[in-house]
Structures are given as structure tokens and as C-alpha cells.
Design a protein around this motif. Sequence first.
Motif, PDB file in Angstrom:
ATOM      1  N   VAL A 161     -19.328  21.145  -9.960  1.00 34.67           N
ATOM      2  CA  VAL A 161     -18.423  21.561  -9.152  1.00 34.67           C
ATOM      3  C   VAL A 161     -17.628  22.881  -9.893  1.00 34.67           C
ATOM      4  O   VAL A 161     -17.681  24.062  -9.402  1.00 34.67           O
ATOM      5  CB  VAL A 161     -17.160  20.726  -8.718  1.00 34.67           C
ATOM      6  N   SER A 162     -17.374  22.847 -11.134  1.00 39.36           N
ATOM      7  CA  SER A 162     -16.781  24.035 -11.700  1.00 39.36           C
ATOM      8  C   SER A 162     -17.851  24.939 -12.008  1.00 39.36           C
ATOM      9  O   SER A 162     -17.356  26.047 -11.818  1.00 39.36           O
ATOM     10  CB  SER A 162     -16.400  23.672 -13.193  1.00 39.36           C
ATOM     11  N   TRP A 163     -19.001  24.509 -12.276  1.00 41.93           N
ATOM     12  CA  TRP A 163     -20.092  25.777 -12.357  1.00 41.93           C
ATOM     13  C   TRP A 163     -20.215  26.592 -11.223  1.00 41.93           C
ATOM     14  O   TRP A 163     -20.585  27.643 -11.159  1.00 41.93           O
ATOM     15  CB  TRP A 163     -21.549  25.142 -12.745  1.00 41.93           C
ATOM     16  N   MET A 164     -20.106  25.932  -9.798  1.00 42.21           N
ATOM     17  CA  MET A 164     -20.044  26.650  -8.676  1.00 42.21           C
ATOM     18  C   MET A 164     -18.936  27.476  -8.643  1.00 42.21           C
ATOM     19  O   MET A 164     -18.944  28.481  -7.532  1.00 42.21           O
ATOM     20  CB  MET A 164     -20.073  25.331  -7.753  1.00 42.21           C
ATOM     21  N   GLY A 165     -17.961  27.490  -9.488  1.00 39.76           N
ATOM     22  CA  GLY A 165     -16.759  28.369  -9.192  1.00 39.76           C
ATOM     23  C   GLY A 165     -15.641  27.760  -8.572  1.00 39.76           C
ATOM     24  O   GLY A 165     -14.953  28.558  -8.335  1.00 39.76           O
ATOM     25  N   TYR A 166     -15.680  26.491  -8.308  1.00 37.35           N
ATOM     26  CA  TYR A 166     -14.614  25.753  -7.512  1.00 37.35           C
ATOM     27  C   TYR A 166     -13.511  25.325  -8.501  1.00 37.35           C
ATOM     28  O   TYR A 166     -13.904  24.690  -9.318  1.00 37.35           O
ATOM     29  CB  TYR A 166     -15.080  25.089  -6.632  1.00 37.35           C
ATOM     30  N   THR A 167     -12.263  25.520  -8.076  1.00 35.70           N
ATOM     31  CA  THR A 167     -11.430  24.686  -8.877  1.00 35.70           C
ATOM     32  C   THR A 167     -10.561  23.815  -7.930  1.00 35.70           C
ATOM     33  O   THR A 167     -10.548  23.892  -6.901  1.00 35.70           O
ATOM     34  CB  THR A 167     -10.274  25.739  -9.204  1.00 35.70           C
ATOM     35  N   TRP A 168     -10.102  22.596  -8.727  1.00 40.39           N
ATOM     36  CA  TRP A 168      -9.445  21.454  -7.877  1.00 40.39           C
ATOM     37  C   TRP A 168      -8.172  21.133  -8.486  1.00 40.39           C
ATOM     38  O   TRP A 168      -7.498  20.279  -8.410  1.00 40.39           O
ATOM     39  CB  TRP A 168     -10.302  20.251  -8.100  1.00 40.39           C
ATOM     40  N   GLY A 169      -7.268  22.258  -8.847  1.00 49.39           N
ATOM     41  CA  GLY A 169      -6.018  21.878  -9.194  1.00 49.39           C
ATOM     42  C   GLY A 169      -5.826  20.995 -10.651  1.00 49.39           C
ATOM     43  O   GLY A 169      -6.756  21.247 -11.408  1.00 49.39           O
ATOM     44  N   GLU A 170      -4.634  20.455 -10.821  1.00 51.14           N
ATOM     45  CA  GLU A 170      -4.524  19.836 -12.074  1.00 51.14           C
ATOM     46  C   GLU A 170      -5.323  18.746 -12.304  1.00 51.14           C
ATOM     47  O   GLU A 170      -5.628  18.368 -13.757  1.00 51.14           O
ATOM     48  CB  GLU A 170      -3.026  19.729 -12.236  1.00 51.14           C
ATOM     49  N   THR A 171      -5.880  17.843 -11.370  1.00 50.44           N
ATOM     50  CA  THR A 171      -6.292  16.785 -11.932  1.00 50.44           C
ATOM     51  C   THR A 171      -7.456  16.301 -10.951  1.00 50.44           C
ATOM     52  O   THR A 171      -7.638  17.016  -9.735  1.00 50.44           O
ATOM     53  CB  THR A 171      -5.541  15.385 -11.711  1.00 50.44           C
ATOM     54  N   ILE A 172      -8.481  15.741 -11.367  1.00 47.04           N
ATOM     55  CA  ILE A 172      -9.449  14.909 -10.585  1.00 47.04           C
ATOM     56  C   ILE A 172      -8.820  13.743  -9.906  1.00 47.04           C
ATOM     57  O   ILE A 172      -8.273  13.023 -10.549  1.00 47.04           O
ATOM     58  CB  ILE A 172     -10.757  14.658 -11.068  1.00 47.04           C
ATOM     59  N   PHE A 173      -8.965  13.495  -8.719  1.00 45.03           N
ATOM     60  CA  PHE A 173      -8.751  12.278  -7.951  1.00 45.03           C
ATOM     61  C   PHE A 173      -9.597  11.447  -7.859  1.00 45.03           C
ATOM     62  O   PHE A 173     -10.666  11.886  -8.000  1.00 45.03           O
ATOM     63  CB  PHE A 173      -8.054  12.694  -6.522  1.00 45.03           C
ATOM     64  N   TYR A 174      -9.145  10.174  -7.983  1.00 46.54           N
ATOM     65  CA  TYR A 174     -10.184   8.964  -7.620  1.00 46.54           C
ATOM     66  C   TYR A 174      -9.785   8.055  -6.851  1.00 46.54           C
ATOM     67  O   TYR A 174      -8.432   7.653  -6.881  1.00 46.54           O
ATOM     68  CB  TYR A 174     -10.144   8.328  -9.388  1.00 46.54           C
ATOM     69  N   ALA A 175     -10.630   7.673  -6.021  1.00 45.07           N
ATOM     70  CA  ALA A 175     -10.035   6.701  -4.967  1.00 45.07           C
ATOM     71  C   ALA A 175      -9.700   5.227  -5.815  1.00 45.07           C
ATOM     72  O   ALA A 175      -8.557   4.521  -5.473  1.00 45.07           O
ATOM     73  CB  ALA A 175     -11.432   6.047  -3.964  1.00 45.07           C
ATOM     74  N   SER A 176     -10.057   5.124  -6.905  1.00 43.02           N
ATOM     75  CA  SER A 176      -9.569   3.925  -7.691  1.00 43.02           C
ATOM     76  C   SER A 176      -8.070   4.149  -7.996  1.00 43.02           C
ATOM     77  O   SER A 176      -7.563   3.256  -8.507  1.00 43.02           O
ATOM     78  CB  SER A 176     -10.552   3.891  -8.796  1.00 43.02           C
ATOM     79  N   ASP A 177      -7.801   5.385  -8.292  1.00 40.67           N
ATOM     80  CA  ASP A 177      -6.078   5.731  -8.379  1.00 40.67           C
ATOM     81  C   ASP A 177      -5.310   4.946  -7.420  1.00 40.67           C
ATOM     82  O   ASP A 177      -4.101   4.624  -7.460  1.00 40.67           O
ATOM     83  CB  ASP A 177      -5.803   6.992  -8.315  1.00 40.67           C
ATOM     84  N   TYR A 178      -5.916   4.728  -6.219  1.00 42.71           N
ATOM     85  CA  TYR A 178      -5.287   3.997  -4.990  1.00 42.71           C
ATOM     86  C   TYR A 178      -5.471   2.504  -4.822  1.00 42.71           C
ATOM     87  O   TYR A 178      -4.801   2.136  -3.762  1.00 42.71           O
ATOM     88  CB  TYR A 178      -5.378   4.915  -3.773  1.00 42.71           C
ATOM     89  N   PHE A 179      -6.064   1.930  -5.656  1.00 38.20           N
ATOM     90  CA  PHE A 179      -6.428   0.485  -5.591  1.00 38.20           C
ATOM     91  C   PHE A 179      -5.226  -0.374  -5.353  1.00 38.20           C
ATOM     92  O   PHE A 179      -5.156  -1.157  -4.469  1.00 38.20           O
ATOM     93  CB  PHE A 179      -6.976  -0.011  -6.767  1.00 38.20           C
ATOM     94  N   ASP A 180      -4.009   0.140  -6.096  1.00 36.15           N
ATOM     95  CA  ASP A 180      -2.804  -0.695  -6.149  1.00 36.15           C
ATOM     96  C   ASP A 180      -2.181  -0.408  -4.519  1.00 36.15           C
ATOM     97  O   ASP A 180      -1.819  -1.231  -3.719  1.00 36.15           O
ATOM     98  CB  ASP A 180      -1.701  -0.546  -7.014  1.00 36.15           C
ATOM     99  N   LYS A 181      -2.213   0.750  -4.184  1.00 31.04           N
ATOM    100  CA  LYS A 181      -1.647   1.267  -2.903  1.00 31.04           C
ATOM    101  C   LYS A 181      -2.516   0.650  -1.749  1.00 31.04           C
ATOM    102  O   LYS A 181      -1.953   0.059  -0.649  1.00 31.04           O
ATOM    103  CB  LYS A 181      -1.709   2.860  -2.870  1.00 31.04           C
ATOM    104  N   LEU A 182      -3.880   0.649  -1.764  1.00 34.36           N
ATOM    105  CA  LEU A 182      -4.701   0.076  -0.770  1.00 34.36           C
ATOM    106  C   LEU A 182      -4.495  -1.377  -0.689  1.00 34.36           C
ATOM    107  O   LEU A 182      -4.266  -1.708   0.535  1.00 34.36           O
ATOM    108  CB  LEU A 182      -6.146   0.427  -1.093  1.00 34.36           C
ATOM    109  N   TYR A 183      -4.009  -1.995  -1.577  1.00 38.96           N
ATOM    110  CA  TYR A 183      -3.879  -3.443  -1.575  1.00 38.96           C
ATOM    111  C   TYR A 183      -2.692  -3.740  -0.831  1.00 38.96           C
ATOM    112  O   TYR A 183      -2.346  -4.836  -0.176  1.00 38.96           O
ATOM    113  CB  TYR A 183      -3.680  -4.158  -3.138  1.00 38.96           C
ATOM    114  N   GLU A 184      -1.753  -2.891  -1.281  1.00 39.49           N
ATOM    115  CA  GLU A 184      -0.451  -2.929  -0.722  1.00 39.49           C
ATOM    116  C   GLU A 184      -0.566  -2.743   1.049  1.00 39.49           C
ATOM    117  O   GLU A 184       0.087  -3.497   1.842  1.00 39.49           O
ATOM    118  CB  GLU A 184       0.524  -1.781  -0.992  1.00 39.49           C
ATOM    119  N   TYR A 185      -1.367  -1.837   1.229  1.00 36.17           N
ATOM    120  CA  TYR A 185      -1.577  -1.622   2.948  1.00 36.17           C
ATOM    121  C   TYR A 185      -2.313  -2.717   3.471  1.00 36.17           C
ATOM    122  O   TYR A 185      -2.122  -3.096   4.474  1.00 36.17           O
ATOM    123  CB  TYR A 185      -2.465  -0.271   2.852  1.00 36.17           C
TER     124      TYR A 185
END
Length: 563
Positions: free
Chosen positions: A88-112
Motif C-alpha cells: 500500500v505504501s509503495w503505491m503511494g497511499y497513506t493511511w494516517g497514524e495507525t493501521i486498523f485491525y478488525a481484531s481491535d474491535y473484538f471486545d466491542k463486537l462481543y459487546e454488540y
Amino acid sequence: MPENMEKEKPVNFIKNIIIDDVQSGKHTGIITRFPPEPNGYLHIGHAKSMCLNFGLAEEFKGRCNLRMDDTNPVKEEDEFVQSIANDVSWMGYTWGETIFYASDYFDKLYEYARILVTDGKAYVDDLSFDEIREYRGTLKEAGKESPFRNRGVEENLDLLERMKNGEFEEGSRVLRAKIDMASGNINMRDPVIYRILKTAHHRTGDVWYIYPMYDFAHSLSDAQEGVTHSLCTLEFEDHRPLYDWFIANLPVPSRPRQIEFARLNITHTVLSKRKLKRLVEENMVDGWDDPRMPTIAGLRRRGYVPAAIKKFCDMIGVSKADNLVDIAMLEFAIREELNKTAHRRMAVLNPVKLIIENYPIGREEHLDAVNNPEDESYGKRQIPFSGELWVEETDFMENPVKNFHRLAVGNEVRLVHAYYVTVTGFSKDPQTGRVTQIRASYDATTRGGWSSDGRKVKGTIHWVSAPHAADGIVYLYDHLFVPANPDAEKDKDFSELINSESRVIQTGVMLEPSLSQAEPSHAYQFLRNGYFRYDERYSVAQKKPVFLRTVGLKDSWKPEKQA
Ligand code: ATP
Ligand code: MG
């Protein structure tokens, strides 16, 4: 909104939706996301999605999140996460400060999930996967309700908790949304939202024994990130009601809209990750970055550059109609780019000696050659010339056909950047019949390749001075698959369709001496032979400079043909 946007970049139906949303004030800024599953390397199809998602975010001064869709611990690996971020970076695209992961939301998803259960909108089902499939019904027939569908909230909450704690076997229970077993849309027939998987996850380790299913995780991750336009490929069109159902039935921070577009298919290749993975794992290619692979890593190694990939994406456009794009279009895009940027050099791929009989023995001189006729700033270089040259075997004909203007006895030909020569004779190997030597005389007044008396020659050929030449190897590539549409050959395994000539390794190539110190970051055009890229890894392995042909010079596709 940027002015003159239409002129900068092509319009498409998705962009029109965004323009409307911005003009109507529905959104003040846009957020898109690019959500690869880290179970393989990115390919040219992903490039289409990247160009769209990152491209729109750039154009509308919004943001595009790079999100690893890592909800399936069985297939995902860190190697893939790294390669995706790198591509993605080689293509010249930037994604802001962090890479997101669906796994970051595992707690939230469980709550949902607990909220759905509490609201009576989800239940734990003890049916097996096979039974669930059986109960689901068909397109014509409504599904059957599971006998566990009407469990009470408390029991469901308890079972869900225990699923999470690893108390049950894989496959023994799932959590399902309680929607409508008679829905005309099979995706709405109580879809599974959590399953038990006792596999460690590349990021969360062995914390979880249950993992969320794609539709549930994807819509809610989008909502979590404030995504405004969630762009995905057409096969998710039938999933959109479910996407919307999760958003509508949970207290989410934002309401993204899913919009589908047609996925990219290209002739003579495959773009399914499952198939690409098999090519790698079964050693049908040299790895994910084999230059024949349609992966970003393969294309990069082969000599493709981001500008060409982006140009290709602009050329193919974005629509809802499934299509198969001619690979020649991709080749057209890279050729256009390299024509502007490549350093011109000479290399003789099938060498035969040309002896200039009237050139003083032992003499050598250095001739000027432009590095790039399209761009003066590339400057000039000096190439050695002598009375003993290598030329292409195919540039000589013993019995020239009509309109053959290259080397044949009696013909006068220009040696590019050097002199006019006239062929005087040749020798053949009596056994093989192959020409082993061509003889010629040169006109010393034509230095630089131009005659002062205005005399014209019809043929111009390239050459390399034999005493100065460097010995190298070129890898010539062709399509990886023989049929235009390998996916359509249903009665054959795709591995049987591989083009056995997809890579031809040619040794004994005679290179202009400067190529013995080739620059890996440069693109080269070997005059009349195509665009090449120096490959460090193959060179080390072969102990000689190895150049990979990115693409030939001739076009088999023209922009007019598109209409
Ligand atoms: P798989 O072959 O594993 O199903 P996928 O196509 O689902 O792969 P993902 O890694 O989930 O691959 O895709 C990330 C994003 O790239 C998704 O939004 C997907 O729609 C998009 N994408 C993948 N392949 C193509 C393609 N051929 N054309 C356009 N977009 C694509
Ligand atoms: Mg996917």
C-alpha cells in the motif's frame, strides 16, 4: 470539493454518489477504507480497490483507513500483514497514524453481540454446521426455524459467555442473528455471527475461543471507524440488507453506506487468492513476488511502477458490470510510463558477430548516445565501438525477403549511434547451417549514424562492441496462463493451464558495458528489445547480471480499440 475535479480524474457512479452526499450536506468529509484480509499478498484487483478507496479519499480531502480484516485466525499471518502495508505504501497511499485491525474491535463486537442477545435479536444455536445449512432452505424454499431459536435471553447470554470462555467444542454451537428464516434473501435467514474456533490469532493470541463472522465484523468495524462510504465488490450486494440490519439494530457511532462495484478480472491470469496461494505453495511460480504473478509484489519486481498501475485503474474505470479486462491494457499503461522514464541501452539477445573489415585493427572509439530521447535531462553516455560487434542473429537474412531492410549482403544499414555499414559476406556453420559471422565495411564519414551527403538507409539496428560487452542473462516473460479466461475452464484444474513458456531464460546475452553496473531502481529500454529491470536476487543466484523484461515494445492494444 476540489474544482475541475472531472478533468483531473474520471467520474464514476460512486464518485457521483459522493459528490451528491457532499453537496447535500449529508457528509462534510468522507471516510473510506481498504480492508484486505491478511491471508495472501495484494494483487492487481486490490489495486483497483485501493485506487478507488484511497483515490476518492485524496480527491475529497477525506481519509482512507487501511484495515486488516483479520477475523479468521486459521488463515491469517503476520507475513501477509507486512506485505500488505508495504504494498500500500509503495503505491503511494497513506493511511494516517495507525493501521486498523478488525481484531481491535473484538471486545466491542462481543459487546454488540450481547446487546443483540439482550434485545432478543440473537440466539445461541446448537445445530451443527450441516444442520444449519439444511435448515437454511433454498432460493425457492423458505428456511426452517432452529429448535433453539426461542431460547430465553438469560440462557443465551450464559451460553454465549461460556462459548467465549472455551467451554464448548468447535462446531458445537454458534451465535446467530434472529432475523427471518423465510426471507427471500438467504443472507437474512438467521446468519451466523460468531463461531467457536480454538485457534490462536496472529494478534490477540489465545484470548478468544470465538470469532465474529465477516458480515457482522465488517459492517460494525466500518461504523466504528466512521466510514461514510464502504465500497466493496458485487458479490456483497446480497449482503447489503444484512450490513444495514446490523447498523440499524445496534447503537453504533456512525451509519456507513455500502456501495458495490464490479471486481477486476484480467485475461490470462487468475486473481483469486486461493488460486494464487496454490501457485506459490505448489511451487508453480517462484513465490508471491514471482514477476509473472499478478501480485503488486510481482508487478513491482517485474518493473511496474505505481503510476502505471494507477493509470491502468483510471483506464478501466469503475462500474457495476462484471467484465474481463484485456491484459494488454495493463501492458499499454506500463509501456506508456516507461517510454517516458526508461534509460536507453543496447543489449543483443541472440548475438552473432559482425566484423567490420575496413575498420583499423585494434582501434576503439567512444560514441555519444542519448539516454532518453523523451527527456533531455537524462543526458548522454559514451559507448565503446570497435571493428568487432555483436548484432542480433534475426537482423540478418541470407536470402532477404522483400522489404527486408536490415543486414543482407549488399544492404547498407545504420548501426544506431555509430556508422553506416554495408554487408559484404558471411560464414555459416556447415553442420547446423547457422550463420556464425557476418562481414561488412563501414563508411567512416557517417560517424554518429548520419551521412553528410544526405544518403538514406532504411534499416537501423542495435549492436554491442564485442571486446567490451558484458555477459548477462535476460528473463523473458509471457502470460502465466494460456487461455484468456482460465477461470472459465471448468473441467480442468487451473494448474494444467499454465503457459510453459511464461518464462524463457536466455543466457549469453551481450550487454553494453555500462549495464554491468545496472541501477536496480532504473527502468531500462533495451533498444528494439523491450523494457527491462535489473534483478538483484536473480543476479546473485546466477552470478551474472540478470534483467527481467517488464514488457515488450510492441502494442497489441490501442486506446481506440476500447470504443
Ligand atoms: P479472496 O480471494 O480471499 O476472497 P478478497 O477478494 O475477498 O479475496 P480481500 O483481501 O478481502 O480479498 O479484499 C480486500 C478488498 O479488495 C475488498 O474490498 C475487495 O472487495 C477488494 N478486491 C479484492 N479483489 C478484487 C478485485 N479483483 N477487483 C476489485 N476489488 C477487489
Ligand atoms: Mg474477502
